[in-house]
Design a protein around this motif. Structure first.
Motif, mmCIF file in Angstrom:
data_model
loop_
_atom_site.group_PDB
_atom_site.id
_atom_site.type_symbol
_atom_site.label_atom_id
_atom_site.label_comp_id
_atom_site.label_asym_id
_atom_site.label_seq_id
_atom_site.Cartn_x
_atom_site.Cartn_y
_atom_site.Cartn_z
ATOM 1 N N LYS A 65 0.616 -1.234 -0.142
ATOM 2 C CA LYS A 65 -0.022 -0.126 -0.006
ATOM 3 C C LYS A 65 1.077 1.163 0.121
ATOM 4 N N GLY A 66 0.548 2.151 -0.905
ATOM 5 C CA GLY A 66 1.314 3.447 -0.972
ATOM 6 C C GLY A 66 2.603 3.316 -2.049
ATOM 7 N N ASP A 67 2.710 2.197 -2.444
ATOM 8 C CA ASP A 67 3.867 1.849 -3.501
ATOM 9 C C ASP A 67 3.245 2.270 -4.870
ATOM 10 N N PRO A 68 4.288 2.414 -5.736
ATOM 11 C CA PRO A 68 3.976 2.463 -7.144
ATOM 12 C C PRO A 68 3.210 1.240 -7.603
ATOM 13 N N GLY A 69 2.304 1.520 -8.544
ATOM 14 C CA GLY A 69 1.548 0.279 -9.201
ATOM 15 C C GLY A 69 1.585 0.386 -10.771
ATOM 16 N N ARG A 70 1.529 -0.987 -11.166
ATOM 17 C CA ARG A 70 1.480 -0.965 -12.575
ATOM 18 C C ARG A 70 -0.183 -1.627 -13.047
ATOM 19 N N LEU A 71 -0.452 -1.220 -14.091
ATOM 20 C CA LEU A 71 -1.978 -1.507 -14.538
ATOM 21 C C LEU A 71 -1.591 -2.797 -15.184
ATOM 22 N N GLY A 72 -2.388 -3.879 -15.234
ATOM 23 C CA GLY A 72 -2.244 -5.327 -15.909
ATOM 24 C C GLY A 72 -3.494 -5.437 -16.583
ATOM 25 N N GLY A 73 -3.482 -6.381 -17.602
ATOM 26 C CA GLY A 73 -4.765 -6.572 -18.448
ATOM 27 C C GLY A 73 -4.812 -6.169 -19.592
ATOM 28 N N ALA A 74 -6.048 -6.039 -20.421
ATOM 29 C CA ALA A 74 -5.867 -5.574 -21.844
ATOM 30 C C ALA A 74 -7.416 -4.977 -22.074
ATOM 31 N N VAL A 97 -4.644 6.185 -21.736
ATOM 32 C CA VAL A 97 -4.267 5.275 -22.795
ATOM 33 C C VAL A 97 -4.898 5.763 -23.848
ATOM 34 N N ASP A 98 -4.228 5.740 -25.043
ATOM 35 C CA ASP A 98 -4.753 6.136 -26.438
ATOM 36 C C ASP A 98 -4.814 4.672 -27.454
ATOM 37 N N ALA A 108 0.851 -4.873 -20.424
ATOM 38 C CA ALA A 108 1.970 -5.451 -19.854
ATOM 39 C C ALA A 108 3.060 -5.010 -21.003
ATOM 40 N N GLN A 109 2.597 -4.269 -22.183
ATOM 41 C CA GLN A 109 3.710 -4.083 -23.125
ATOM 42 C C GLN A 109 4.004 -2.491 -22.703
ATOM 43 N N GLU A 110 5.247 -2.084 -23.294
ATOM 44 C CA GLU A 110 5.450 -0.708 -23.279
ATOM 45 C C GLU A 110 4.847 0.354 -24.140
#
Length: 182
Positions: A65-74, A97-98, A108-110
């Protein structure tokens, strides 16, 4: 000696018992829905849609909690035009996201879709609002927060070191005396 009436009564009783047992065993379907007809996400993330955009297996990967997060999925764009999608967490963290026309975008991609801070601990749910620019259509999802405990999420958690596979020391063989020596 049996009479015709007692034989008939016995036959009616057998038919009645058989009918009740059939009703008793098929009645479960009436009360309990069939599990195979229930729609559910076949993964750890959640699914949803807003306008022409389909969201599949959406989750946030964070160490704590409070740490950076990354979104996953599609995200899938079913429109013949580019669509800008804004994802906003309950804590106010927001990302855009465009999506190109008729295209899919795997998170998961860049480039990575990240949040500066996740408002919940791994294992909890965060409310996320997904909005499509232009139309103003939006939906709210309860998105799970996962950590790097499972290998498939380990590389998605921001700040998680990537293993290099290089050993830190070289093992050496040792000899012990043979039985009878010593």
């Amino acid at each position: 000696m049996r009479t015709a009436a007692s034989t008939r009564l016995r036959q009616v009783g057998i038919v009645l018992v058989a009918s009740l047992s059939v009703l008793g065993t098929t009645g479960c379907q009436v009360v309990n829905p069939q599990a195979t007809t229930t729609m559910y996400p076949p993964s750890d993330g959640v699914s949803g849609s807003v306008g022409d955009v389909q969201l599949r297996n959406i989750f946030v990967a964070a160490a704590a909690k409070g740490d950076p997060g990354r979104l996953g999925g599609a995200l899938f764009n079913g429109a013949d035009r580019q669509i800008a999608v804004t994802l906003r967490g309950a804590s106010g963290a927001e990302t855009r996201v465009d999506l190109p026309a008729n295209a899919d975008y795997y998170l998961a991609q860049e480039p990575k879709v990240t949040f500066d801070a996740v408002g919940q601990r791994p294992g909890a749910l965060i409310e996320m609002t997904v909005t499509v620019a232009g139309s103003g259509a939006s939906t709210k999802l309860q998105v799970p927060v996962v950590d790097g405990t499972l290998e498939e999420y380990r590389t998605l958690v921001p700040g998680t070191p990537t293993p290099t596979g290089t050993p830190t020391s070289t093992p050496t063989a040792t000899t012990s005396p043979s039985p009878g020596q010593g």
